[in-house]
Design a protein around this motif. Sequence first.
Motif, short mmCIF file in Angstrom:
data_model
loop_
_atom_site.label_atom_id
_atom_site.label_comp_id
_atom_site.label_asym_id
_atom_site.label_seq_id
_atom_site.Cartn_x
_atom_site.Cartn_y
_atom_site.Cartn_z
N VAL B 100 13.27 -9.41 4.04
CA VAL B 100 13.61 -9.91 5.39
C VAL B 100 12.60 -9.40 6.43
O VAL B 100 12.93 -9.14 7.58
CB VAL B 100 15.06 -9.53 5.79
CG1 VAL B 100 15.56 -10.45 6.91
CG2 VAL B 100 16.03 -9.66 4.62
N ARG B 129 23.51 -19.83 -9.47
CA ARG B 129 24.47 -20.09 -8.41
C ARG B 129 24.94 -18.80 -7.72
O ARG B 129 25.17 -18.77 -6.53
CB ARG B 129 25.67 -20.81 -9.03
CG ARG B 129 26.54 -21.52 -8.06
CD ARG B 129 27.73 -22.09 -8.78
NE ARG B 129 27.43 -23.38 -9.36
CZ ARG B 129 28.11 -23.91 -10.39
NH1 ARG B 129 29.09 -23.25 -10.94
NH2 ARG B 129 27.80 -25.10 -10.84
N THR B 132 22.73 -14.94 -4.67
CA THR B 132 22.72 -15.28 -3.24
C THR B 132 21.41 -14.88 -2.56
O THR B 132 20.95 -15.58 -1.66
CB THR B 132 23.90 -14.59 -2.53
OG1 THR B 132 25.07 -14.84 -3.30
CG2 THR B 132 24.11 -15.13 -1.15
N HIS B 135 18.77 -17.51 -3.57
CA HIS B 135 19.23 -18.80 -3.04
C HIS B 135 19.03 -18.83 -1.52
O HIS B 135 18.48 -19.79 -0.97
CB HIS B 135 20.71 -18.97 -3.42
CG HIS B 135 21.21 -20.37 -3.27
ND1 HIS B 135 22.43 -20.76 -3.75
CD2 HIS B 135 20.68 -21.47 -2.69
CE1 HIS B 135 22.62 -22.03 -3.45
NE2 HIS B 135 21.58 -22.48 -2.81
N SER B 136 19.46 -17.76 -0.84
CA SER B 136 19.32 -17.69 0.63
C SER B 136 17.84 -17.69 1.03
O SER B 136 17.48 -18.29 2.05
CB SER B 136 19.97 -16.43 1.17
OG SER B 136 21.33 -16.43 0.90
N ARG B 139 16.59 -21.22 0.83
CA ARG B 139 17.19 -21.97 1.94
C ARG B 139 16.48 -21.63 3.25
O ARG B 139 16.23 -22.51 4.07
CB ARG B 139 18.67 -21.61 2.08
CG ARG B 139 19.54 -22.12 0.96
CD ARG B 139 19.90 -23.55 1.19
NE ARG B 139 20.88 -24.01 0.23
CZ ARG B 139 21.31 -25.25 0.17
NH1 ARG B 139 20.86 -26.16 1.00
NH2 ARG B 139 22.20 -25.61 -0.72
N SER B 140 16.17 -20.35 3.44
CA SER B 140 15.53 -19.94 4.70
C SER B 140 14.13 -20.53 4.83
O SER B 140 13.60 -20.62 5.93
CB SER B 140 15.47 -18.41 4.81
OG SER B 140 14.48 -17.89 3.95
N GLN B 141 13.54 -20.91 3.70
CA GLN B 141 12.22 -21.55 3.75
C GLN B 141 12.34 -23.05 4.06
O GLN B 141 11.34 -23.73 4.20
CB GLN B 141 11.48 -21.37 2.41
CG GLN B 141 11.27 -19.93 2.01
CD GLN B 141 10.60 -19.12 3.11
OE1 GLN B 141 9.56 -19.50 3.64
NE2 GLN B 141 11.22 -18.00 3.46
N GLY B 142 13.58 -23.53 4.09
CA GLY B 142 13.79 -24.95 4.41
C GLY B 142 14.17 -25.78 3.20
O GLY B 142 14.29 -27.01 3.31
N MET B 144 16.41 -27.57 0.40
CA MET B 144 17.77 -28.13 0.36
C MET B 144 18.05 -28.60 -1.07
O MET B 144 17.14 -28.65 -1.89
CB MET B 144 17.85 -29.37 1.28
CG MET B 144 17.42 -29.14 2.71
SD MET B 144 18.66 -28.26 3.66
CE MET B 144 20.00 -29.43 3.67
#
Lengths: 154, 156
Positions: B100, B129, B132, B135-136, B139-142, B144
């Motif tokens: 982060v 799955r 996290t 996965h997060s 997701r934070s890179q965009g 989907m």
Amino acid sequence: MKLQKATEFALYAVLELAADPSRQLTAVEIAEKYGISSHHLAKVLRDLGRAGLVDAVRGVGGGYRFAGNAKRLTLMDVIRLFEDAGSESEDAAPRPPGEDIAEGLRFVLAEIDAQTGATLCSISLSTMLKLVARRPWTAAAETRPARRAARRAR
Amino acid sequence: MAKTVRIGGEEEIGIRPATPADVPGVIALDQEVTGLLKAEYWRDMFDRYGARGDDSRFFLVAGAPTRIDGFIVGEVRAWEFGSSPSGWIFAVQVRARLRVQGLGSRLFEAVAARFRAAGVDRIRTMVARDNTVIHSFFRSQGMMAGPFIELEMRLD
């Protein structure tokens, strides 16, 4: 997953406030923006305050300010404050043995719930706000007619 | 040339293609994060994705050979069940204390730039799955959900 109104309002409020943590907004201001009941939203904001996600600023010019960590807090963290997320299958009434079709259907629906849960756990408020700024749904809407045409041509 | 990243305002960490000298550091970092020693796996991965100088396979590391702080591995894949050529990321790892702070994002951007140069316009990956953290990160890179669904079955 069908969200209750309170959950939906909580997500609107938390995301609206997290978009600018230095800004404070009243329940009425947020409710007007989203066209929702300010009375219901005020109750939701009190719950969010108790959970430490927002700070209430009292007095004239008061309102609410975001108090969480937008990079760490996920959509599921907010949803869990208002929904009994993930308990549907546990709460289901016990079924007599031999109902294989019902068991099979529950098994498939649990797969969908697991996917939904993983998605909501993976999206932080910060990621959600970036997604909103990017507006990916507009690009998806633009490519949809082209995909449909390609499918028809096959 | 290595791309440098300032983390926490104190260190500069370069991002560059992996060399044979980096493999022990990759093995150590992976073991530190996952708790599993997979030395043979990472040596094989380097031979296949880092050692060939291929312009469609990328094994990038962040840090010095003596201390690898992060890595990312990917390749251009095409035509699996009709999937047009895309960049496929199948490993990414960042030292826990540096997370982060932008290092993972810089690794992602570095491999994305190489995918773009290889002529592809999208990136795909697969994550557990319940993982996290990874996965997060994606997701934070965009990233989907894409048009493909991962399926599996037990072979009893």
